[in-house]
Design a protein around this motif. Sequence first.
Motif, PDB file in Angstrom:
ATOM      1  N   GLN A  18       1.076  -0.773  -0.618  1.00 18.00           N
ATOM      2  CA  GLN A  18      -0.192   0.064   0.002  1.00 18.00           C
ATOM      3  C   GLN A  18       0.525   1.302  -0.230  1.00 18.00           C
ATOM      4  O   GLN A  18       2.074   1.598   0.893  1.00 18.00           O
ATOM      5  N   LEU A  26      -2.600   8.306  10.135  1.00 20.12           N
ATOM      6  CA  LEU A  26      -2.603   6.712   9.788  1.00 20.12           C
ATOM      7  C   LEU A  26      -3.318   6.185  11.170  1.00 20.12           C
ATOM      8  O   LEU A  26      -2.656   4.411  11.002  1.00 20.12           O
ATOM      9  N   LEU A  27      -3.738   6.765  12.082  1.00 25.40           N
ATOM     10  CA  LEU A  27      -4.294   5.853  13.459  1.00 25.40           C
ATOM     11  C   LEU A  27      -5.761   5.998  13.436  1.00 25.40           C
ATOM     12  O   LEU A  27      -6.397   4.473  13.578  1.00 25.40           O
ATOM     13  N   SER A  28      -6.447   6.188  12.850  1.00 22.47           N
ATOM     14  CA  SER A  28      -8.083   6.180  12.438  1.00 22.47           C
ATOM     15  C   SER A  28      -8.563   5.160  11.656  1.00 22.47           C
ATOM     16  O   SER A  28      -8.940   4.637  12.282  1.00 22.47           O
ATOM     17  N   SER A  29      -7.516   5.514  10.992  1.00 26.67           N
ATOM     18  CA  SER A  29      -7.882   4.354   9.783  1.00 26.67           C
ATOM     19  C   SER A  29      -7.825   2.901  10.132  1.00 26.67           C
ATOM     20  O   SER A  29      -8.283   2.009   9.324  1.00 26.67           O
ATOM     21  N   GLY A  30      -6.515   2.799  10.423  1.00 26.24           N
ATOM     22  CA  GLY A  30      -6.585   0.910  10.745  1.00 26.24           C
ATOM     23  C   GLY A  30      -5.724   0.580  10.190  1.00 26.24           C
ATOM     24  O   GLY A  30      -4.740  -0.168  10.698  1.00 26.24           O
ATOM     25  N   LEU A  31      -4.778   2.202   9.993  1.00 24.97           N
ATOM     26  CA  LEU A  31      -3.877   1.827   8.918  1.00 24.97           C
ATOM     27  C   LEU A  31      -1.693   0.679   9.258  1.00 24.97           C
ATOM     28  O   LEU A  31      -2.151  -0.469   8.946  1.00 24.97           O
ATOM     29  N   VAL A  32      -2.454   1.258  10.519  1.00 28.68           N
ATOM     30  CA  VAL A  32      -1.362   0.533  11.043  1.00 28.68           C
ATOM     31  C   VAL A  32      -1.787   0.493  12.743  1.00 28.68           C
ATOM     32  O   VAL A  32      -2.702   0.874  13.495  1.00 28.68           O
ATOM     33  N   ASP A  33      -1.425  -1.251  13.585  1.00 26.40           N
ATOM     34  CA  ASP A  33      -1.151  -1.067  14.287  1.00 26.40           C
ATOM     35  C   ASP A  33      -0.480  -1.330  15.803  1.00 26.40           C
ATOM     36  O   ASP A  33      -0.193  -0.524  15.449  1.00 26.40           O
ATOM     37  N   SER A  34      -1.321  -1.430  16.285  1.00 28.13           N
ATOM     38  CA  SER A  34      -0.519  -0.200  18.178  1.00 28.13           C
ATOM     39  C   SER A  34       1.061  -1.770  17.699  1.00 28.13           C
ATOM     40  O   SER A  34       1.915  -0.427  18.429  1.00 28.13           O
ATOM     41  N   LEU A  35       0.914  -2.698  17.619  1.00 22.45           N
ATOM     42  CA  LEU A  35       2.703  -2.694  17.593  1.00 22.45           C
ATOM     43  C   LEU A  35       3.388  -1.851  16.264  1.00 22.45           C
ATOM     44  O   LEU A  35       4.600  -2.089  16.770  1.00 22.45           O
ATOM     45  N   ILE A  37       2.575   0.504  15.511  1.00 23.77           N
ATOM     46  CA  ILE A  37       3.168   1.956  15.963  1.00 23.77           C
ATOM     47  C   ILE A  37       4.665   2.097  16.971  1.00 23.77           C
ATOM     48  O   ILE A  37       5.181   2.709  16.627  1.00 23.77           O
ATOM     49  N   ILE A  63      -0.020  11.934  14.201  1.00 23.58           N
ATOM     50  CA  ILE A  63      -1.559  11.212  13.476  1.00 23.58           C
ATOM     51  C   ILE A  63      -1.120  10.580  11.615  1.00 23.58           C
ATOM     52  O   ILE A  63      -2.057  10.151  11.735  1.00 23.58           O
TER      53      ILE A  63
ATOM     54  N   HIS B  86      -9.942  -4.944   9.910  1.00 29.44           N
ATOM     55  CA  HIS B  86      -8.398  -4.974  10.100  1.00 29.44           C
ATOM     56  C   HIS B  86      -8.393  -6.542   9.169  1.00 29.44           C
ATOM     57  O   HIS B  86      -7.540  -7.074   9.651  1.00 29.44           O
ATOM     58  N   GLY B 109     -15.056   5.703   5.732  1.00 29.83           N
ATOM     59  CA  GLY B 109     -14.058   5.369   6.228  1.00 29.83           C
ATOM     60  C   GLY B 109     -13.521   3.728   6.012  1.00 29.83           C
ATOM     61  O   GLY B 109     -11.808   3.673   6.182  1.00 29.83           O
ATOM     62  N   GLU B 236     -10.834   4.938  17.668  1.00 29.90           N
ATOM     63  CA  GLU B 236      -9.386   4.191  17.446  1.00 29.90           C
ATOM     64  C   GLU B 236      -8.193   4.806  17.748  1.00 29.90           C
ATOM     65  O   GLU B 236      -7.211   4.039  18.073  1.00 29.90           O
ATOM     66  N   ALA B 237      -7.437   5.763  16.852  1.00 34.36           N
ATOM     67  CA  ALA B 237      -6.182   6.161  17.269  1.00 34.36           C
ATOM     68  C   ALA B 237      -6.130   6.171  18.401  1.00 34.36           C
ATOM     69  O   ALA B 237      -4.307   6.455  18.954  1.00 34.36           O
ATOM     70  N   LYS B 240      -4.013   3.487  20.201  1.00 34.70           N
ATOM     71  CA  LYS B 240      -2.790   3.770  19.403  1.00 34.70           C
ATOM     72  C   LYS B 240      -2.179   3.971  20.399  1.00 34.70           C
ATOM     73  O   LYS B 240      -0.419   4.300  20.619  1.00 34.70           O
ATOM     74  N   ARG B 490      -4.081 -10.279  11.858  1.00 29.32           N
ATOM     75  CA  ARG B 490      -2.635 -10.584  13.010  1.00 29.32           C
ATOM     76  C   ARG B 490      -2.429 -10.522  14.096  1.00 29.32           C
ATOM     77  O   ARG B 490      -0.651 -11.483  13.231  1.00 29.32           O
TER      78      ARG B 490
END
Lengths: 78, 526
Positions: A18, A26-35, A37, A63, B86, B109, B236-237, B240, B490
């Motif tokens: 992608q 990056l954060l709201s969309s779920g593009l990257v997860d907490s790991l 980050i 963000i 996800h 979204g 969501e944000a 994280k 994941r």
Amino acid sequence: MNDTLIRYIEEELLGGEQSIAAEDDLLSSGLVDSLAIMRLISFIEQEYSIKVPPQDMTIEHFISVDAISNYIKSVKVS
Amino acid sequence: MVYWLPQTIEASAGKFPEREAFICSDRSLNYGELFLQTNQLAQLLAELGVRKGDRIGIYMHRCLETAVAIHGIMKAGAAYVPLDPHAPPARTRILLQDCGIRVVVTIPGHRMALKKVVDEPEQTGLSHIIGLKEEWGIPTIPWEAVFQLPGNQTPGVNILGSDLAYIMYTSGSTGMPKGIMHTHNSGLAYAKLSAALFGLNEHDRIGNHSPIYFDISTLGYFTAPLVAAATVIVPEAYTKMPASLAQLIATTQMTVWYSVPLALIQLVQSEALDSLDMSALRWVLFGGEPFPTKHLRTLMELWPGARFSNIYGPAEVNQCTYYHVPAPPETNAAIPLGRTWDNTQGMIIDEQDEPVSEGETGELLIRSATMMHGYWKQPELTRRSLFKRTADHGVEEIFYRTGDLVKKDAEGNLVFLGRKDRQIKVRGYRVELDEIVNRLLQHDAVEEAAVFPVKDVAGQWVIHARVTAAPGMPITETVLSEYLQEYLPRYARPEKITISASIPRTAAGKINHQELQETTTNPGNP
């Protein structure tokens, strides 16, 4: 700086599947997860020789790639 | 009288139409608005031909629309099925087909992720998508259109308490996820029991950190409407960025928090708690997996004004025990699961299905009002998960076999000792290790596969896999991990896959998981 960060996120965190823009959320969309980050933060710490203290891990700073660049610059200056 | 879940909203809207029901970021819905919007969605579903007993997918993460979708779908007489945006598209397609879902509710979204799921619309069997503007060969209805429909009335579907309310999918050891079916009775029983246990009322603000495919979310979505409390959906944000999450808890003045321990551990580690005013927070609930005691102690010392409770219960029974932690623990001994709550019976049995003697270890069985109806379309799996006995009066008593090994301590509290099978929890998610094995074995180039968990430096489970190649079929770790990405979420993917000439076996020829665990050096722990 943006290009380096974008390349790392695309290749290492998104598996080269992608492409992202500097202003993408990056954060709201779920593009990257907490790991992911956490991995991104260790990359930033190594690449730019800074330390990201836990209390700096906020949405405002992470963000988007633009926000991360601004944050790194502000840490470098101070 | 309230006997099905959306009636809780009608009752609260009647008493407190102006009170906030759900809050997410800078948007909120009061009970009056929620009553109206859930009617509108139910109205639309009825017009689309949705009938009692149909299953409707909710393809959403943490957002305000989840509340409208959950209760709107149930008002139409259908069962809601949470779908994780996800999750790999192939896995979501499996759920859509398994559950016979024809309508999915989403938000713009998740457009890109959903597009990958419905790449070939004819294969998914979907007839409509609600919540999008553009069409992909499937008719769509945007939210704006939903909210223009008449909404003063709830559609006249005759819903009984024993009708299906929702289906939550979880990892299945055969390689197929299994759908846990709950009824309005079991959902409402949970709402009533939890409201009573924690003394919840219309002044509470419940922090909901959990996505809707976790049973932890039912405190915010079911219990809060029952008592007209407000639910703060954590966007969501914030999940994280722990330092921002700490601020959110303070500024929204949450009074009750419920999440997996990991979210709380991250809060402690954010070092952002000292400077914030958390005085509104009166009760912190955690569940899903054990909370390492040292972290719990730190948190309890940071929040001296709050009570802390360990909540236990597989999604099949939602919740069944609680343990109110009396004071910051002095030792690092594990926190007990505690006692069964009201309207619930626990029994510990041995391998022969006989009750163990006092203080002995065995599998925990649970019989309760919150128990599931069964696994969706899997009567055999349902049968095996239950223990039935006929009481003297001739009535059958049905217990759920939790698969958790427990014993009763001297104070009468249940203590968790491990699993009977090969299920582990990774960051609160249930993972059947044999689901991963079966998925690997379905790859043509895989001859044998072993999957086993290893603890990392932080004491968290990390999944490893060892694989041998089929004769004449070269295979690489990359190929296999890309293959698993297609099917597994994941958290269920191995951290490391090793291709090896052989897999160690016991004298009896079984895979020697113990040896695999002992000989695996965790990369994070050189």
